[in-house]
Design an enzyme around this catalytic site. Structure first.
Site, PDB file in Angstrom:
ATOM      1  N   HIS A   1      27.436   3.599   0.930  1.00  0.00           N
ATOM      2  CA  HIS A   1      26.814   2.285   0.800  1.00  0.00           C
ATOM      3  C   HIS A   1      27.188   1.703  -0.544  1.00  0.00           C
ATOM      4  O   HIS A   1      27.303   2.433  -1.526  1.00  0.00           O
ATOM      5  CB  HIS A   1      25.287   2.385   0.921  1.00  0.00           C
ATOM      6  CG  HIS A   1      24.654   1.077   1.244  1.00  0.00           C
ATOM      7  ND1 HIS A   1      24.280   0.174   0.269  1.00  0.00           N
ATOM      8  CD2 HIS A   1      24.371   0.509   2.439  1.00  0.00           C
ATOM      9  CE1 HIS A   1      23.776  -0.892   0.869  1.00  0.00           C
ATOM     10  NE2 HIS A   1      23.820  -0.733   2.170  1.00  0.00           N
TER      11      HIS A   1
ATOM     12  N   ASP B   1      23.062   2.798   9.677  1.00  0.00           N
ATOM     13  CA  ASP B   1      23.793   2.831  10.945  1.00  0.00           C
ATOM     14  C   ASP B   1      23.978   4.226  11.512  1.00  0.00           C
ATOM     15  O   ASP B   1      24.331   4.373  12.678  1.00  0.00           O
ATOM     16  CB  ASP B   1      25.176   2.176  10.760  1.00  0.00           C
ATOM     17  CG  ASP B   1      25.068   0.678  10.608  1.00  0.00           C
ATOM     18  OD1 ASP B   1      24.159   0.105  11.222  1.00  0.00           O
ATOM     19  OD2 ASP B   1      25.883   0.084   9.883  1.00  0.00           O
TER      20      ASP B   1
HETATM   21  N1  ACO Z   1      33.665   8.117   4.628  1.00  0.00           N
HETATM   22  C1  ACO Z   1      34.546   8.662   3.785  1.00  0.00           C
HETATM   23  N2  ACO Z   1      34.749   8.228   2.531  1.00  0.00           N
HETATM   24  C2  ACO Z   1      34.003   7.204   2.121  1.00  0.00           C
HETATM   25  C3  ACO Z   1      33.056   6.593   2.948  1.00  0.00           C
HETATM   26  C4  ACO Z   1      32.912   7.080   4.237  1.00  0.00           C
HETATM   27  N3  ACO Z   1      32.032   6.526   5.073  1.00  0.00           N
HETATM   28  N4  ACO Z   1      32.457   5.602   2.269  1.00  0.00           N
HETATM   29  C5  ACO Z   1      33.012   5.581   1.058  1.00  0.00           C
HETATM   30  N5  ACO Z   1      33.947   6.554   0.967  1.00  0.00           N
HETATM   31  C6  ACO Z   1      34.768   6.846  -0.187  1.00  0.00           C
HETATM   32  C7  ACO Z   1      35.948   5.918  -0.195  1.00  0.00           C
HETATM   33  O1  ACO Z   1      37.051   6.417   0.506  1.00  0.00           O
HETATM   34  C8  ACO Z   1      36.212   5.776  -1.685  1.00  0.00           C
HETATM   35  O2  ACO Z   1      36.854   6.941  -2.126  1.00  0.00           O
HETATM   36  P1  ACO Z   1      38.031   6.850  -3.215  1.00  0.00           P
HETATM   37  O3  ACO Z   1      37.374   6.263  -4.440  1.00  0.00           O
HETATM   38  O4  ACO Z   1      38.459   8.247  -3.331  1.00  0.00           O
HETATM   39  O5  ACO Z   1      39.054   5.928  -2.618  1.00  0.00           O
HETATM   40  C9  ACO Z   1      34.807   5.791  -2.285  1.00  0.00           C
HETATM   41  O6  ACO Z   1      34.016   6.537  -1.356  1.00  0.00           O
HETATM   42  C10 ACO Z   1      34.209   4.408  -2.468  1.00  0.00           C
HETATM   43  O7  ACO Z   1      34.254   3.738  -1.209  1.00  0.00           O
HETATM   44  P2  ACO Z   1      34.442   2.188  -1.003  1.00  0.00           P
HETATM   45  O8  ACO Z   1      34.858   1.913   0.390  1.00  0.00           O
HETATM   46  O9  ACO Z   1      35.275   1.620  -2.106  1.00  0.00           O
HETATM   47  O10 ACO Z   1      32.946   1.721  -1.244  1.00  0.00           O
HETATM   48  P3  ACO Z   1      32.400   0.291  -0.955  1.00  0.00           P
HETATM   49  O11 ACO Z   1      31.205   0.123  -1.785  1.00  0.00           O
HETATM   50  O12 ACO Z   1      33.468  -0.735  -1.066  1.00  0.00           O
HETATM   51  O13 ACO Z   1      32.041   0.341   0.599  1.00  0.00           O
HETATM   52  C11 ACO Z   1      31.008   0.873   2.601  1.00  0.00           C
HETATM   53  C12 ACO Z   1      30.789   0.617   1.106  1.00  0.00           C
HETATM   54  C13 ACO Z   1      31.806  -0.252   3.232  1.00  0.00           C
HETATM   55  C14 ACO Z   1      29.653   0.914   3.277  1.00  0.00           C
HETATM   56  C15 ACO Z   1      31.750   2.227   2.764  1.00  0.00           C
HETATM   57  O14 ACO Z   1      30.943   3.274   2.296  1.00  0.00           O
HETATM   58  C16 ACO Z   1      32.148   2.457   4.208  1.00  0.00           C
HETATM   59  O15 ACO Z   1      33.204   1.989   4.627  1.00  0.00           O
HETATM   60  N6  ACO Z   1      31.317   3.189   4.993  1.00  0.00           N
HETATM   61  C17 ACO Z   1      31.595   3.381   6.387  1.00  0.00           C
HETATM   62  C18 ACO Z   1      31.210   2.139   7.192  1.00  0.00           C
HETATM   63  C19 ACO Z   1      29.730   1.971   7.298  1.00  0.00           C
HETATM   64  O16 ACO Z   1      28.989   2.905   7.568  1.00  0.00           O
HETATM   65  N7  ACO Z   1      29.290   0.717   7.132  1.00  0.00           N
HETATM   66  C20 ACO Z   1      27.862   0.374   7.250  1.00  0.00           C
HETATM   67  C21 ACO Z   1      27.275   0.093   5.892  1.00  0.00           C
HETATM   68  S1  ACO Z   1      25.562  -0.245   6.002  1.00  0.00           S
HETATM   69  C22 ACO Z   1      25.511  -1.797   6.669  1.00  0.00           C
HETATM   70  O17 ACO Z   1      26.320  -2.624   6.438  1.00  0.00           O
HETATM   71  C23 ACO Z   1      24.450  -2.097   7.586  1.00  0.00           C
END
Ligand code: ACO
Length: 389
Positions: free
Chosen positions: A275, A326
């Protein structure tokens, strides 16, 4: 030295310094509606802790809270329910239009987005952005969205829509309209709490979208249509459906470890984890995890709950990531027998209350939202006539 050039480049550099990717950590609005304390895992609506609201309140009370900055008296709640019941039937033309959409192939979020956009065409009041006018539109949208989602589910399964029962709350009514039979009390309450949990979440992507559109003084239907488009994405509300697809693909508890290990090695994101704001447990996931477990126990089959627990364990060990809202909503809705691709429209049925609350707030104290971009393209490129390119 060309000072104009230096100024342009200098301004871009200054803007870049202030623009973290994805606007992370940027405060883009002030709002009294809700707040996320990501460090301590606390979510509040108008000062009330989400745990207290989930424990004691109903979705309708939360709707009132998000629109009026306080919980309703019994009389005010009764009046809100009366207004919601009064407005819950969408224009017949919109249901008729839905019959002509390719419902069997279309993503339900696309159908919902199209239907909400069409609602404006049949509402003479649609562009009234005064506090009273906008509140009327918020009431109509909140009342009609569940009816539209249930209708699309029935129509794509070759069944006629079921008319809502005015005496039921939004949660029970939705389950009733989907199935044509009354839900059990406990299931309806769980669904009601799920709606409470999803109602608002500060400046998430779809709410921000709704505020940006509203800030142009476009009408509320347009702002909500845009918010629905934003919610549909798999990085936002679309993640719940993807979670369930993943659990079905994994199939069994003993397949979790190899599946997740491989997915992480392939640099795949695991839906339902991570998140932007929470650095600890998402308080909404705490409730949904309990519901997933309870439904598994009630059915005498804890498979989906146990698989989810195992996924959670592996992701925590490998990536130190917590589940978001989610993750456990997926197995909760699955065990309620809801179609996978309805999970995100269900999210919208709830979040409509937060979107409309934010839009009302935006209209009440509006200034156009128009940020700057850091320009990273070339400058001063001499024009080449088309024949010479
Ligand atoms: N699985 C694996 N790795 C992850 C995940 C995940 N679900 N989420 C974050 N990471 C990792 C990323 O790969 C990144 O690693 P790195 O720095 O080595 O490249 C690091 O954690 C930071 O992740 P970002 O995507 O840059 O974080 P951001 O704050 O931009 O994104 C988000 C947040 C979109 C929720 C992300 O965690 C994600 O894509 N999660 C999966 C999708 C999801 O569950 N979305 C629902 C969110 S809640 C809602 O909107 C209701």
């Amino acid at each position: 030295m060309d000072t104009a050039k230096t100024d342009s480049a200098g301004e871009s550099a200054k803007l870049a310094a202030k623009s973290p990717a994805g606007l992370e950590g940027i405060v883009a609005a002030s709002s009294r509606i809700g707040d996320v304390d990501g460090v301590n895992g606390i979510l509040i609506y108008q000062g009330y802790n989400i745990h207290d609201l989930a424990e004691h309140s109903t979705f309708e009370e939360v709707v009132y809270l998000l629109w009026h900055e306080r919980l309703p008296t019994q009389e005010e709640l009764d009046e809100l329910k009366k207004q919601l019941a009064r407005h819950q039937n969408p224009p017949a033309n919109v249901i008729e239009m839905m019959r002509h959409l390719p419902l069997k192939d279309a993503a339900p979020m696309d159908v919902v987005r199209t239907a909400v956009s069409a609602l404006a065409l049949y509402d003479k009041d649609c562009c009234d952005t005064t506090p009273e006018g906008a509140l009327r539109t918020a009431t109509k949208l909140t009342a009609q969205l569940p009816v539209l989602v249930a209708a699309l589910e029935r129509l794509r399964n070759d069944q006629e829509p079921v008319a809502p029962k005015p005496e039921l709350g939004i949660a029970a009514n939705f389950l009733y309209m989907l199935r044509g039979e009354m839900p059990q009390e406990r299931e309806a309450r769980m669904f009601d709490v799920a709606l409470i949990l999803h109602a608002d979440h500060e400046l998430n992507a779809s709410t921000f979208t709704s505020r940006v559109v509203a800030a142009t003084l476009a009408d509320m239907y347009g702002a909500v249509t845009a918010a629905i488009a934003a919610l549909a994405g798999p990085l936002h509300g679309g993640a719940n459906t993807e979670v369930m697809k993943m659990l079905l693909e994994i199939e069994s508890v003993d397949q979790v470890e190899p599946f997740i290990t491989k997915a992480l090695a392939d640099k795949r994101k695991i839906m339902g984890f991570g998140h932007r704001v929470y650095k600890t447990e998402d308080p909404r996931a705490t409730w949904l995890r309990k519901f997933s477990e309870e439904l598994g126990k009630a059915k005498g089959d804890a498979k989906w709950y146990e698989m989810s627990r195992k996924v959670e364990e592996v992701i925590m060990r490998e990536k130190k990531l917590y589940p978001n809202v989610d993750f456990y909503s997926a197995s909760t809705y699955y065990q309620m027998g809801l179609a996978l691709d309805l999970y995100t429209p269900i999210f919208a049925i709830s979040r409509i209350s937060g979107w409309t609350g934010h839009i009302l707030e935006q209209y009440a104290n509006n200034r156009l939202i128009r940020p700057r971009a850091e320009y990273t393209g070339p400058r001063d490129v001499p024009y080449t006539p088309i024949g010479e390119r």
